[in-house]
Each structure stands twice: as structure tokens, then as C-alpha cells.
Motif scaffolding. Structure first.
Motif, mmCIF file in Angstrom:
data_model
loop_
_atom_site.group_PDB
_atom_site.id
_atom_site.type_symbol
_atom_site.label_atom_id
_atom_site.label_comp_id
_atom_site.label_asym_id
_atom_site.label_seq_id
_atom_site.Cartn_x
_atom_site.Cartn_y
_atom_site.Cartn_z
ATOM 1 N N PRO A 223 -8.206 -2.283 3.038
ATOM 2 C CA PRO A 223 -7.435 -1.806 1.889
ATOM 3 C C PRO A 223 -8.097 -2.204 0.576
ATOM 4 O O PRO A 223 -8.693 -3.277 0.461
ATOM 5 N N LYS A 224 -8.011 -1.306 -0.384
ATOM 6 C CA LYS A 224 -8.649 -1.544 -1.666
ATOM 7 C C LYS A 224 -7.664 -2.319 -2.544
ATOM 8 O O LYS A 224 -6.549 -1.845 -2.772
ATOM 9 N N GLY B 51 0.803 -1.227 0.000
ATOM 10 C CA GLY B 51 0.000 0.000 0.000
ATOM 11 C C GLY B 51 0.825 1.261 0.000
ATOM 12 O O GLY B 51 0.297 2.355 0.225
ATOM 13 N N ASP C 185 -6.623 2.972 0.414
ATOM 14 C CA ASP C 185 -5.954 2.860 1.709
ATOM 15 C C ASP C 185 -7.044 2.661 2.756
ATOM 16 O O ASP C 185 -8.215 2.612 2.429
ATOM 17 N N GLY C 186 -6.639 2.542 4.004
ATOM 18 C CA GLY C 186 -7.635 2.571 5.067
ATOM 19 C C GLY C 186 -7.890 1.236 5.724
ATOM 20 O O GLY C 186 -7.142 0.294 5.551
ATOM 21 N N VAL C 187 -8.965 1.204 6.482
ATOM 22 C CA VAL C 187 -9.266 0.047 7.323
ATOM 23 C C VAL C 187 -9.377 -1.214 6.465
ATOM 24 O O VAL C 187 -8.802 -2.245 6.771
#
Lengths: 231, 405
Positions: A159-160, A116, A155-157
Motif C-alpha cells: 500500500p502506498k 485504504g 492500493d495493492g500489494v
């Protein structure tokens, strides 16, 4: 390309005698697939051999070997990776759980993990930091078209994908579908990489894979790579 | 009177200190979990070339503790080992606490934890990892059922007929559990050993090594708990601790023989790639993990102490040394299999200036230790809740005195 997919068998021959180690195949691959830092599909190994004055440099581009017997496939606990009928080993980014078992299983270390990270993460430093940051961000906003889909980085909780996934060279299947060669073949300045259908007897790739100086990496493992080197 | 008051004050002070340490560990670990959820694995030091690190080692360590403790309990019920009966429920509780710790650790290691359910929906049973998930699930259900039945059997006022039925149920469950646990403890070894690309792992001895390792670390952990936390300090308790100490001693020696085989065979003629990896373990940058943490603190010192002493306190200390330093064994099983390039020169072919993810150098980052600390705090909390909810994991004085009869 007019043949049904199951009748194709894509293969690649890399003539190491023609490779000058310019890395343009790797750069082309990175640009085509919008690869983030830490993810690489076709590094070029640069070896210095011998001792002075008898020295030499050897170059070994290393894409995914697209093995006929791929050890990375049966280890996946969720069937997120498989060999297509045309022999290309692919990953379903929307199924991969990110366990990295396939990365450990590849004897060529041809799979990398997308953590990421982005090129702009450390770009805002140095004399041209601002410019680098701006360029990096623009690059990251460009989608990748791997597997014929549109992938934008997230990004984030949760992830994409493809963040949090294993990633690998696909022989640019998204380009093949449009009758285009893999980007690394197109960008090779010395025509060291030949690509084609191994099921077509007349193709250059079919003629070269049976030459006496054609070798596979780690042939003793029985993985049957479809990438062959001329030495 | 004055002595008693002093002892109580001392105990209260120690409890406050332990609480403070737990709160600190929980805060540090909690921040680590937040970092993991918000930013993924970016702060971890494992990479594309060393894709498994501290968390995978911790996962096999905790699951090994669980398997070892469970096997003691299951063997007690199945083979009616009367002398170990008082610690059977405690063994099950330890197994029930350490298993979620291992699963939590491996859960945070996944790139897409939210998709973990896919292993049940679309499993590939050719994959050892899929087998592991299914076996863990079966084990988890069995373990909690056994814990529930075993605690029910010692409820005050339960009639003797029902207790007999409970024990029969436990015997059947234990009988199912033993092959299941042997399967998953050895299966973790097989998960590594079946990877032909990694010569260091690709050994038929690995599953056996993992199974014996689970028994050794689990029994040692149980011994330390019995030695330190047992409520009644009578002669029966002392005999029990001495017996457990002997079992730990035997297991450490068996584990050491297996380790000797694992290390000496590929090294004997000093040639081959596995030899190079063993040299890395013994004389590489982390030599102290093997020589000081594992061999000295985890084998030599405990073996000498366990062979000589009959003091429960020292047996507990020795067993704790074995259990804690066994983590070094787990690290030395996972990491060395990954630290050499499969193709010479790959490490210099292309670098990652942002995250340094294309390197074969690995040293667990603070973030990785932080999450491990969080998992330990989680385990301590589970233990605390478990022992408060089910005080019968420790036998009543009348049962305790039956030990050794």
C-alpha cells in the motif's frame, strides 16, 4: 514565522462556550487534508447532559492535543513519530510500519488508521449514485499536502502511504510553513478556536491558556497537552 | 487378522479425512492471504478505535505456546530433569512450529509488512514492541540451534563423547534461553501493561499473567501431543502423561488465582473504569467467551478431570481443552482494553459510512478467521515436515522405556 522553529511553541485554545457544534472545523480539516473515510483529525463531540427540563448540549472539538509529553511517541518501535522542536507531534508516513501501537497509547484517541478505503467505494448507489461516484473519485485523486509533501492514495500489494499508516492532526504544519493558520481555526464560524505561539507573551493564545477557566483534558496523566479548553 | 485389517482401514480413512480437512483449511487460508495481500486490511473488522483484534490475540496465543513448550525443554536440559528428557526434543519442535505461526499472524496485521526490517535498522529501544522484536529474533536463533543440537545428539551412531558434548551445549543454551523466554513471554504482557492510556491493561500483574499463561498453554499443548501422538503406549508413557497432567493441573490453578486477583481487586467495591471493563468481560455481549469457553471448558472441566483421572486419553483431552480454550483468555486480555471510548461521546462524534472504522463494536470478520485458519494450516504443515524430517523428536523405544526410571 520569522523566528527559528525551535523558538516557536504552537498552542491552541478552544472556547467551548463559543462553539456552536457546527462541525465546520472538522469539515475544513477533512477537505484540507483530503481525509478518506475512517480517518478523522478533529471530530466534534456532541454531548447531551442533564435530564428534562434541565438539559443542555456541550460541544468538544477534539484535535490532537500535541502533548508536551506525548505517550504516542515512545511506543513507536521505529521512531516514525516524534515531537518537533516547535512542539508539533508528527508522523513520517514513509517509516511507519502500521503496527497501531501508537493508536492504543493515545489517551485522547486522536490517532486513526488509514485502511485504504475511499469515499467512492460505496458511492454508486441510490438516486444520484453516478454523480456521487464521479465526485468521490475526483476528490480521491486530489493530493494531500500534509507535512509539505504530496500524497496520492494508492492500493495493492504494497500500500502506498499514507494507506496502512497511523494518521493524526498536525496543526496543519504545511500551512504554518506558509504563514497560514490551521484550517480548523480558519473555518470556525464563532471564533471559538484561537491558535498561536505560546512563547510569545502578547498573543491571544498565551493570554487565554492561563485563564482561570482554562482546562486540559486528562491533565492527571501528565501528558501536558498544548490544546486547552475554556469552560 | 480381520480385526487388524479393519483397524488399518479405519486408520487410513481417518488419515484421508485429516488430509482433506487440511487441504480445505489451506485453500480457505490461502484465499485469505491473497485478499490480505491484494486489498490490505479492508475486510477485517478491527478499526481505528479497536485497532487490535483477533490476529493480535492469536499472535500472543501462539507465541505463548512456543514459550511454554520451550521452557519445559530448557528446564529439562538445565536442571537435568530425567523424567522429562524423552519429550525435550518434541517440546523444542512444538516451540519451533508455534513461533513462526505467531510471527506470521502478527506480520499480516502490520499495515506495512515490507517495512518490518526497520525495527532492526532504526529501533527505538524505549518501545516495548522494539524489545519484543529483538527478543524474538534472539529466541528464534537460539531455539533452532537447540533443536539442531538436540536432534544431532540422538543421531544413530553418534559416539558417546560427542553426545556428552551435545548435552553440555544444550545445557548452556537452555541456561541462556530461560531468562530470554521469561523476558519475552513477560515482555508481551509488558507491551500491553505499559500503555497507561488503557486502564484494563495498565497492571503490573500483566507480565506475570502472560508468563504463567504461556507456561500453562504451552505445557497443556505438549501434554495433549504426548498423550495422543506418542509412538509407544507403554507403562513409562502412561506415567509421563500422568506427571504432565499434574503439572498442567497446578499451572491452571495458579493461572486461575492470578485471574481472580486481576478481576476481583478492581471489582471489589464496584466502582471505577476497570470495574466497568471487567463487567463487560463477565456480563457484556461476549459473556459466553469467559463463562463457557474459558471458565467451564478451559478451567472447571479440565481441573475436575485432571484431579480424578489417571487415563492418558482423558488427560490428553483435558490438556487439549486447556490449550485450545486458552485462546479465549488471550482474546479477553486484548479486546476489552479497547472497547470503551477514552472520551465520552467520541463514538458518536463522527462516523465512517464506508468502512465503519470509527466504532467501538468489534466482532472478528470471516476474513480474520480465514487468515487464522491459514496460519493453523501453515503450522500443521510445519509440524508434518518437521516430524518427517526429524523423526527423532520422538524417542527410540529404548529411550522411551527409560521414562520414570
Amino acid at each position: 514565522m520569522s523566528k527559528p522553529i525551535e523558538q516557536r511553541r504552537w498552542g491552541m485554545v478552544i472556547d467551548t462556550r463559543k462553539c456552536v457544534g457546527c462541525h465546520s472545523c472538522n469539515v475544513g480539516c477533512i477537505m484540507e487534508n483530503k481525509l478518506p473515510p475512517g480517518v478523522v483529525y478533529r471530530p466534534v463531540i456532541d454531548l447531551e447532559v442533564g435530564s428534562y427540563p434541565n438539559v443542555n448540549r456541550k460541544f468538544l472539538p477534539r484535535p490532537c492535543m500535541q502533548c508536551d509529553n506525548p505517550p504516542c511517541v515512545p511506543v513507536c518501535p521505529v521512531k516514525a513519530t516524534w515531537k518537533r522542536t516547535d512542539g508539533v507531534v508528527v508522523i513520517d508516513y514513509n517509516v511507519c510500519i502500521g503496527c497501531r501501537y501508537c493508536i492504543t497509547a493515545c489517551p485522547y484517541q486522536a490517532r486513526t488508521f488509514d485502511f485504504g478505503q475511499n469515499w467512492s467505494n460505496n458511492a454508486a448507489s441510490g438516486r444520484d449514485g453516478g454523480l456521487a461516484l464521479e465526485t468521490g473519485r475526483k476528490y480521491e485523486q486530489e493530493p494531500s499536502f500534509e507535512y509539505g509533501a504530496t500524497w496520492r492514495r494508492g492500493d495493492g500489494v504494497i500500500p502506498k502511504s499514507p494507506v496502512g499508516n497511523a494518521r493524526k492532526c498536525t496543526f496543519c504544519v504545511h500551512r504554518l510553513e506558509h504563514s497560514q493558520l490551521p484550517m480548523c481555526v480558519t473555518t470556525c464560524i464563532g471564533r471559538a478556536t484561537v491558535f498561536g505561539d505560546l512563547n510569545e507573551p502578547g498573543t491571544l493564545v498565551s493570554q487565554q491558556v492561563i485563564r482561570n477557566n482554562a482546562v486540559s483534558l486528562k491533565a492527571e496523566l501528565g501528558t501536558a497537552p498544548k490544546v486547552v479548553y475554556l469552560i | 487378522m480381520a480385526f487388524s485389517s479393519l483397524g488399518t482401514t479405519h486408520r487410513a480413512g481417518r488419515e484421508r479425512l485429516l488430509w482433506a480437512l487440511w487441504v480445505l483449511a489451506a485453500i480457505i487460508g490461502g484465499l485469505g492471504f491473497y485478499e490480505r495481500l491484494a486489498h490490505g486490511d479492508k475486510a477485517a473488522d478491527f478499526s481505528s478505535y479497536v485497532p487490535w483484534g483477533l490476529w493480535v490475540a492469536a499472535y500472543i496465543y501462539f507465541s505463548g505456546l512456543s514459550a511454554g513448550a520451550f521452557l519445559v525443554a530448557a528446564a529439562t536440559y538445565v536442571f537435568r530433569i530425567r523424567v522429562l528428557e524423552p519429550i525435550s526434543r518434541l517440546s523444542l519442535l512444538i516451540a519451533a512450529v508455534t513461533l513462526p505461526m505467531g510471527l506470521l499472524m502478527i506480520g499480516v496485521d502490520l499495515g506495512h509488512l515490507e517495512r518490518a526490517y526497520l525495527v532492526f535498522v532504526r529501533p527505538q529501544f524505549h518501545s516495548m514492541m522494539a524489545w519484543m522484536v529483538w527478543l524474538y529474533t534472539a529466541y528464534l536463533i537460539l531455539l533452532f540451534t537447540m533443536l539442531w543440537v538436540s536432534l544431532k545428539s540422538v543421531q544413530p551412531g553418534r559416539n558417546p563423547g560427542a553426545v556428552t558434548n551435545d548435552l553440555a551445549t544444550l545445557r548452556v543454551l537452555g541456561l541462556i534461553g530461560i531468562p530470554l523466554v521469561i523476558g519475552f513471554a513477560g515482555g508481551v504482557g509488558a507491551l500491553f501493561a505499559t500503555v497507561a492510556a488503557r486502564e484494563y491493561w495498565h497492571s503490573p500483574l500483566f507480565p506475570i499473567f502472560f508468563l504463567v499463561g504461556a507456561l500453562t498453554s504451552g505445557t497443556a499443548f505438549l501434554t495433549a501431543v504426548v498423550s495422543w501422538l506418542w509412538p509407544s503406549r507403554d507403562a513409562a508413557w502412561k506415567e509421563l502423561v500422568i506427571l504432565l497432567g499434574r503439572i498442567v493441573l497446578a499451572l491452571v490453578l495458579i493461572e486461575f488465582i492470578l485471574e481472580w486477583a486481576e478481576f476481583s481487586i478492581p471489582s471489589w467495591y464496584q466502582i471505577g473504569s476497570t470495574y466497568d471493563l471487567i463487567r463487560y468481560v463477565l456480563f457484556g455481549p461476549y459473556w459466553y467467551v469467559f463463562w463457557l469457553v474459558h471458565l467451564l471448558a478451559g478451567v472447571l472441566v479440565p481441573v475436575l478431570l485432571l484431579a480424578k483421572t489417571r487415563s492418558p486419553g482423558i488427560i490428553g483431552l483435558s490438556a487439549a481443552l486447556v490449550a485450545v480454550t486458552f485462546f479465549a483468555v488471550r482474546l479477553n486480555l486484548v479486546i476489552p482494553g479497547l472497547i470503551t471510548p477514552e472520551l465520552r461521546g467520541l463514538e458518536q462524534a463522527y462516523s465512517d459510512p464506508i468502512g465503519n472504522r470509527l466504532t467501538f463494536a468489534y466482532m472478528p470478520s470471516w476474513f480474520e478467521w480465514q487468515l487464522l485458519l491459514g496460519v493453523i494450516a501453515f503450522g500443521v504443515a510445519l509440524w508434518f515436515v518437521g516430524t518427517r524430517l526429524f523423526p527423532h523428536v520422538f524417542p527410540r523405544p529404548s529411550q522411551s522405556s527409560e521414562v520414570g526410571q
